[in-house]
Motif scaffolding. Structure first.
Motif, PDB file in Angstrom:
ATOM      1  N   SER A 174      31.026 -36.814  17.057  1.00 36.64           N
ATOM      2  CA  SER A 174      31.835 -35.806  16.379  1.00 36.64           C
ATOM      3  C   SER A 174      33.106 -36.380  15.743  1.00 36.64           C
ATOM      4  N   PHE A 175      33.417 -37.647  16.007  1.00 40.71           N
ATOM      5  CA  PHE A 175      34.617 -38.212  15.373  1.00 40.71           C
ATOM      6  C   PHE A 175      34.342 -39.642  14.927  1.00 40.71           C
ATOM      7  N   LYS A 176      35.108 -40.065  13.929  1.00 40.76           N
ATOM      8  CA  LYS A 176      34.984 -41.414  13.388  1.00 40.76           C
ATOM      9  C   LYS A 176      36.376 -42.017  13.258  1.00 40.76           C
ATOM     10  N   ARG A 177      36.548 -43.177  13.839  1.00 37.41           N
ATOM     11  CA  ARG A 177      37.842 -43.853  13.769  1.00 37.41           C
ATOM     12  C   ARG A 177      38.048 -44.498  12.400  1.00 37.41           C
ATOM     13  N   GLU A 178      39.327 -44.585  12.029  1.00 34.46           N
ATOM     14  CA  GLU A 178      39.708 -45.273  10.802  1.00 34.46           C
ATOM     15  C   GLU A 178      40.325 -46.609  11.185  1.00 34.46           C
ATOM     16  N   PHE A 179      39.589 -47.681  10.973  1.00 41.11           N
ATOM     17  CA  PHE A 179      40.096 -49.010  11.290  1.00 41.11           C
ATOM     18  C   PHE A 179      40.757 -49.614  10.059  1.00 41.11           C
ATOM     19  N   LEU A 180      41.848 -50.329  10.302  1.00 42.55           N
ATOM     20  CA  LEU A 180      42.553 -50.970   9.203  1.00 42.55           C
ATOM     21  C   LEU A 180      41.648 -52.012   8.540  1.00 42.55           C
ATOM     22  N   TYR A 181      41.814 -52.148   7.225  1.00 40.91           N
ATOM     23  CA  TYR A 181      41.038 -53.160   6.491  1.00 40.91           C
ATOM     24  C   TYR A 181      41.324 -54.548   7.069  1.00 40.91           C
ATOM     25  N   LYS A 182      42.572 -54.766   7.418  1.00 39.39           N
ATOM     26  CA  LYS A 182      42.967 -56.028   8.036  1.00 39.39           C
ATOM     27  C   LYS A 182      43.483 -55.727   9.437  1.00 39.39           C
ATOM     28  N   PHE A 183      42.732 -56.134  10.446  1.00 42.25           N
ATOM     29  CA  PHE A 183      43.113 -55.856  11.831  1.00 42.25           C
ATOM     30  C   PHE A 183      44.444 -56.522  12.180  1.00 42.25           C
ATOM     31  N   PRO A 184      45.234 -55.900  13.091  1.00 37.29           N
ATOM     32  CA  PRO A 184      46.388 -56.619  13.646  1.00 37.29           C
ATOM     33  C   PRO A 184      45.942 -57.951  14.236  1.00 37.29           C
ATOM     34  N   LYS A 185      46.727 -58.972  14.031  1.00 36.76           N
ATOM     35  CA  LYS A 185      46.344 -60.331  14.402  1.00 36.76           C
ATOM     36  C   LYS A 185      47.018 -60.759  15.700  1.00 36.76           C
ATOM     37  N   TYR A 239      46.649 -38.212  13.794  1.00 38.92           N
ATOM     38  CA  TYR A 239      46.042 -39.525  14.015  1.00 38.92           C
ATOM     39  C   TYR A 239      46.236 -40.391  12.775  1.00 38.92           C
ATOM     40  N   GLU A 240      46.539 -41.684  12.999  1.00 33.11           N
ATOM     41  CA  GLU A 240      46.781 -42.596  11.881  1.00 33.11           C
ATOM     42  C   GLU A 240      45.642 -43.600  11.703  1.00 33.11           C
ATOM     43  N   PHE A 241      45.407 -44.452  12.697  1.00 28.61           N
ATOM     44  CA  PHE A 241      44.389 -45.488  12.574  1.00 28.61           C
ATOM     45  C   PHE A 241      44.110 -46.075  13.959  1.00 28.61           C
ATOM     46  N   SER A 242      43.164 -47.020  14.022  1.00 27.79           N
ATOM     47  CA  SER A 242      42.803 -47.674  15.282  1.00 27.79           C
ATOM     48  C   SER A 242      42.682 -49.175  15.070  1.00 27.79           C
ATOM     49  N   PHE A 243      42.777 -49.914  16.164  1.00 28.64           N
ATOM     50  CA  PHE A 243      42.518 -51.355  16.104  1.00 28.64           C
ATOM     51  C   PHE A 243      42.007 -51.828  17.464  1.00 28.64           C
ATOM     52  N   TYR A 244      41.420 -53.029  17.466  1.00 30.58           N
ATOM     53  CA  TYR A 244      40.842 -53.596  18.686  1.00 30.58           C
ATOM     54  C   TYR A 244      41.760 -54.654  19.288  1.00 30.58           C
ATOM     55  N   VAL A 245      41.744 -54.728  20.616  1.00 31.18           N
ATOM     56  CA  VAL A 245      42.401 -55.809  21.356  1.00 31.18           C
ATOM     57  C   VAL A 245      41.306 -56.527  22.133  1.00 31.18           C
ATOM     58  N   GLU A 246      41.110 -57.814  21.857  1.00 31.10           N
ATOM     59  CA  GLU A 246      40.000 -58.564  22.428  1.00 31.10           C
ATOM     60  C   GLU A 246      40.172 -58.798  23.932  1.00 31.10           C
ATOM     61  N   ASP A 247      39.038 -58.749  24.658  1.00 32.36           N
ATOM     62  CA  ASP A 247      39.037 -59.147  26.062  1.00 32.36           C
ATOM     63  C   ASP A 247      39.331 -60.639  26.167  1.00 32.36           C
ATOM     64  N   ILE A 248      39.768 -61.050  27.349  1.00 27.68           N
ATOM     65  CA  ILE A 248      39.900 -62.474  27.654  1.00 27.68           C
ATOM     66  C   ILE A 248      38.961 -62.761  28.814  1.00 27.68           C
ATOM     67  N   GLY A 249      37.901 -63.493  28.540  1.00 31.45           N
ATOM     68  CA  GLY A 249      36.865 -63.690  29.545  1.00 31.45           C
ATOM     69  C   GLY A 249      36.235 -62.345  29.876  1.00 31.45           C
ATOM     70  N   LYS A 250      36.211 -62.002  31.142  1.00 35.78           N
ATOM     71  CA  LYS A 250      35.668 -60.723  31.583  1.00 35.78           C
ATOM     72  C   LYS A 250      36.756 -59.681  31.818  1.00 35.78           C
ATOM     73  N   SER A 251      37.989 -60.027  31.475  1.00 35.79           N
ATOM     74  CA  SER A 251      39.121 -59.131  31.721  1.00 35.79           C
ATOM     75  C   SER A 251      39.425 -58.284  30.502  1.00 35.79           C
ATOM     76  N   LYS A 252      39.666 -56.996  30.739  1.00 36.37           N
ATOM     77  CA  LYS A 252      40.000 -56.066  29.664  1.00 36.37           C
ATOM     78  C   LYS A 252      41.485 -55.709  29.723  1.00 36.37           C
ATOM     79  N   LEU A 253      41.963 -55.105  28.669  1.00 39.26           N
ATOM     80  CA  LEU A 253      43.357 -54.676  28.579  1.00 39.26           C
ATOM     81  C   LEU A 253      43.698 -53.722  29.716  1.00 39.26           C
ATOM     82  N   LYS A 254      44.803 -53.995  30.428  1.00 39.74           N
ATOM     83  CA  LYS A 254      45.254 -53.135  31.528  1.00 39.74           C
ATOM     84  C   LYS A 254      46.357 -52.196  31.047  1.00 39.74           C
ATOM     85  N   THR A 255      47.488 -52.769  30.729  1.00 37.36           N
ATOM     86  CA  THR A 255      48.628 -51.985  30.249  1.00 37.36           C
ATOM     87  C   THR A 255      49.236 -52.698  29.048  1.00 37.36           C
TER      88      THR A 255
END
Length: 353
Positions: free
Chosen positions: A37-48, A308-324
């Protein structure tokens, strides 16, 4: 083909089949969790990602920020603060001095908003306050006040979530550190859907730029913006469609507990300037499952426009995901496993103060 080679072939085929079936099961489960029911808007250029630092310990949490510093706390060593510069190139340690020989280490939390710091535990309870000039803390809680999810509003005011003795449900409130300290609760801000305890769980933040409280529900698509005086300013919605908390509560050994895993919507949030940053757990339409599996998604909302404005991804490090995480000007700082990372946001955030 020899018998030995045949056995090896059958073994490899069996393992490959099991792995393929397992992968299909995982992908199918993710598809069942996808919200069409929803679609995210990702930036053309992701935060680096511009830097990361191995902290060599997973228990750190973000205790506060300054213009050019990030302060990290450690619940097992609450008297020590790790200080990082915002480029993650310099690291130092500060040792607090408090006016008591020992304290009970149940759930201690540091909150640092220069020129003051607080060492707080609302379950014991105690509150120490001091100056960041000398890092000496003094006890200021004369009467016991029990609370959790604490954030600092100013040198004499804390925002809290506490279990109300009036309703036996959670409510948002403030503690004024006058003589003696007093607690004020609002029974109108948090809206009960199931039990008034688990169903209203969420993340409490104080936006220093807007001077507003922001509470993001964990199990529904809603956040609350309130004044420092606990008056509702606005209700906002996250982009998914889970408006009703989906959880099952029961009594186990005379205690109210979750008796089945709850459907999490918003894992964590942070705020800076006009913006709210939310780590969502909902998979949207046309999003890549492989990318979702190795990243955490951040949805960005403009509080002033309530949109709502936009979305972006934060990569995992190994098997660890973003906590805070936290945001300072145009930099996003995230704790992932025993690492801290920096992502540079786009130009619209450069002027945030």
């Amino acid at each position: 083909m020899t018998q030995k080679k045949l056995y090896i072939f059958l073994l490899v085929s069996t393992i490959s089949s099991i792995g393929f079936i397992t992968l299909l099961f995982i992908l199918t489960q993710k598809e069942l969790q996808r919200d069409y029911s929803f679609k995210r808007e990702f930036l053309y250029k992701f935060p680096k990602k511009i830097n990361e630092l191995n902290l060599e310990y997973k228990a750190f949490y973000i205790a506060g920020t300054d213009n050019d510093k990030i302060y990290l706390g450690n619940p097992k060593s609450p008297s020590f603060i790790t200080v990082l510069d915002t480029a993650l190139k310099k690291r130092s340690t500060i040792r607090l001095s408090i006016d008591k020989d020992s304290i009970l280490l149940r759930s201690p939390q540091l909150r640092i908003t220069p020129p003051f710091f607080f060492l707080i535990d609302g379950t014991v309870p105690y509150i120490f306050r001091g100056s960041t000039k000398d890092w000496k803390g003094y006890s200021i809680l004369e009467t016991p006040l029990y609370f959790n999810n604490v954030q600092v509003i100013d040198s004499i005011t804390l925002a809290i979530k506490a279990l109300s003795s009036k309703t036996n449900e959670y409510a948002l409130g403030t503690i004024h550190l006058s003589a003696p300290p007093t607690m004020t609760l609002s029974h109108k801000l948090l809206q009960k859907q199931v039990d008034g305890v688990f169903c209203v769980d969420g993340t409490l933040q104080f936006n220093k730029q807007l001077q507003q409280l922001i509470y993001t529900y964990r199990y529904r698509n809603q956040y609350i913006v309130a004044t420092k005086n606990l008056k509702l300013h606005q209700l906002g919605k996250t982009i998914d469609t889970i408006s009703q908390a989906q959880l099952k509560v029961g009594i186990i050994k005379n205690e109210q507990k979750l008796v089945a895993p709850a459907l999490m919507v918003n894992k964590y949030s942070a705020t800076f300037g006009n913006y709210l940053f939310v780590n969502s757990k909902r998979l949207g339409r046309k999003e890549s499952i492989p990318l979702w599996e190795k990243s955490s998604v951040i949805d960005v909302y403009d509080i002033s426009k309530n949109q709502y404005e936009f979305s972006f991804y934060v990569e995992d490090i190994g098997k660890s995901k973003l906590k805070t995480f936290c945001v300072l000007h145009n930099k996003f700082f995230g704790l992932i496993g025993n690492h801290i990372v920096i992502y540079k946001l786009d130009n619209r955030f450069k002027t945030l103060k």
